[in-house]
Design a protein around this motif. Structure first.
Motif, PDB file in Angstrom:
ATOM      1  N   CYS A   7       0.829  -1.202   0.000  1.00  0.00           N
ATOM      2  CA  CYS A   7       0.000   0.000   0.000  1.00  0.00           C
ATOM      3  C   CYS A   7       0.862   1.249   0.000  1.00  0.00           C
ATOM      4  O   CYS A   7       1.969   1.266   0.536  1.00  0.00           O
ATOM      5  CB  CYS A   7      -0.896   0.025   1.231  1.00  0.00           C
ATOM      6  N   LEU A  29      -2.865  -3.124   7.194  1.00  0.00           N
ATOM      7  CA  LEU A  29      -2.451  -2.892   5.817  1.00  0.00           C
ATOM      8  C   LEU A  29      -0.936  -2.669   5.765  1.00  0.00           C
ATOM      9  O   LEU A  29      -0.353  -2.052   6.657  1.00  0.00           O
ATOM     10  CB  LEU A  29      -3.175  -1.681   5.234  1.00  0.00           C
ATOM     11  N   VAL A  31       1.764  -0.781   4.522  1.00  0.00           N
ATOM     12  CA  VAL A  31       2.123   0.493   3.891  1.00  0.00           C
ATOM     13  C   VAL A  31       3.641   0.618   3.859  1.00  0.00           C
ATOM     14  O   VAL A  31       4.298   0.518   4.896  1.00  0.00           O
ATOM     15  CB  VAL A  31       1.516   1.684   4.651  1.00  0.00           C
ATOM     16  N   THR A  94      -2.522  -0.718  -3.736  1.00  0.00           N
ATOM     17  CA  THR A  94      -3.547   0.049  -3.026  1.00  0.00           C
ATOM     18  C   THR A  94      -3.048   1.450  -2.726  1.00  0.00           C
ATOM     19  O   THR A  94      -1.902   1.623  -2.302  1.00  0.00           O
ATOM     20  CB  THR A  94      -3.903  -0.652  -1.702  1.00  0.00           C
ATOM     21  N   ILE A  96      -4.051   4.848  -0.467  1.00  0.00           N
ATOM     22  CA  ILE A  96      -4.853   5.277   0.678  1.00  0.00           C
ATOM     23  C   ILE A  96      -4.892   6.802   0.721  1.00  0.00           C
ATOM     24  O   ILE A  96      -3.863   7.459   0.552  1.00  0.00           O
ATOM     25  CB  ILE A  96      -4.242   4.724   1.978  1.00  0.00           C
TER      26      ILE A  96
END
Length: 229
Positions: A7, A29, A31, A94, A96
């Protein structure tokens, strides 16, 4: 919830993008990348007025990769689309965002993010701003106000720390507690995700198109080797 691997966070250096990052990590998640657009002419993040060098220092203190992109008003969309392409090339799945309740802003980013084949995630969306800004403080983050709107914000807030008293003052003035309509912007310099707090100097006030910004700069000798690009 299954982790969405690789992410990135759309990152301004302010409280909302930090809270989105914080929540994403709490949700499991993975990241590893921050993505920041900044004004090529001023070398600062638009609206926040924070030099890209300080955004790099945030990324360093967070232990995350920073992908930073210079833009101009007429190139912003093309550069943003390039950033999405770059994320895909790096294996990011992904992206965010820290949007709260501006539907047109969310729609613009969501349309382009999903069209590029990335998953669009909004950890803060639709939640009460008063609750979100207090969650930011309760999580142990520290920020100062780097930009205020002259028509609505108190000029004494510029350069001041974000505190419960200031949040209450916003509420009493009828201002969105998160400054979601541009009433104020912030720079986060300490918190639970930082390896150490950032140090910086505050300079003169700058008046610009109905806003006041305070010149914020990294202290001399602060810079460490970054992970940009």
């Amino acid at each position: 919830m299954q982790p969405l691997q690789r992410c990135a966070v759309s990152f301004s250096g302010g409280k909302d993008s930090f809270l989105a990052l914080d929540r994403a990590l709490q949700q499991g998640l993975a990241v590893d990348t921050l993505v920041t657009m900044y004004d090529e002419a001023s070398q600062r993040v638009r609206f926040h007025g924070v030099p890209i060098a300080l955004i790099q220092e945030q990324a360093n203190a967070l232990g995350l990769m920073l992908l930073s992109y210079p833009t101009a008003p007429d190139t912003f969309e093309a550069v943003f689309l390039q950033s999405l392409h770059d994320l895909r090339q790096r294996g990011i799945t992904t992206l965010i965002f820290g949007n709260i309740h501006l539907a047109d802003v969310r729609a613009w980013y969501e349309e382009r993010t999903t069209a590029a084949g990335l998953i669009h995630v909004e950890p803060l969306w639709g939640q009460p701003p008063a609750r979100l800004v207090r969650e930011f403080l309760a999580r142990g983050y520290a920020a100062i106000l780097t930009c205020i709107e002259e028509a609505r914000a108190n000029p004494t807030w510029l350069g001041a720390p974000l505190t419960e008293d200031l949040i209450q003052a916003c509420e009493q003035a009828g201002i969105d507690p998160c400054g979601e309509y541009g009433e104020y912007h912030t720079f986060v310099y300490a918190g639970p995700l930082f390896s150490s707090p950032l140090v910086f100097d505050l300079g003169e006030r700058i008046s610009q198109a109905g806003f006041q910004l305070i010149d914020i700069q990294p202290q001399p000798g602060m810079h460490r080797e970054g992970r940009d690009g």
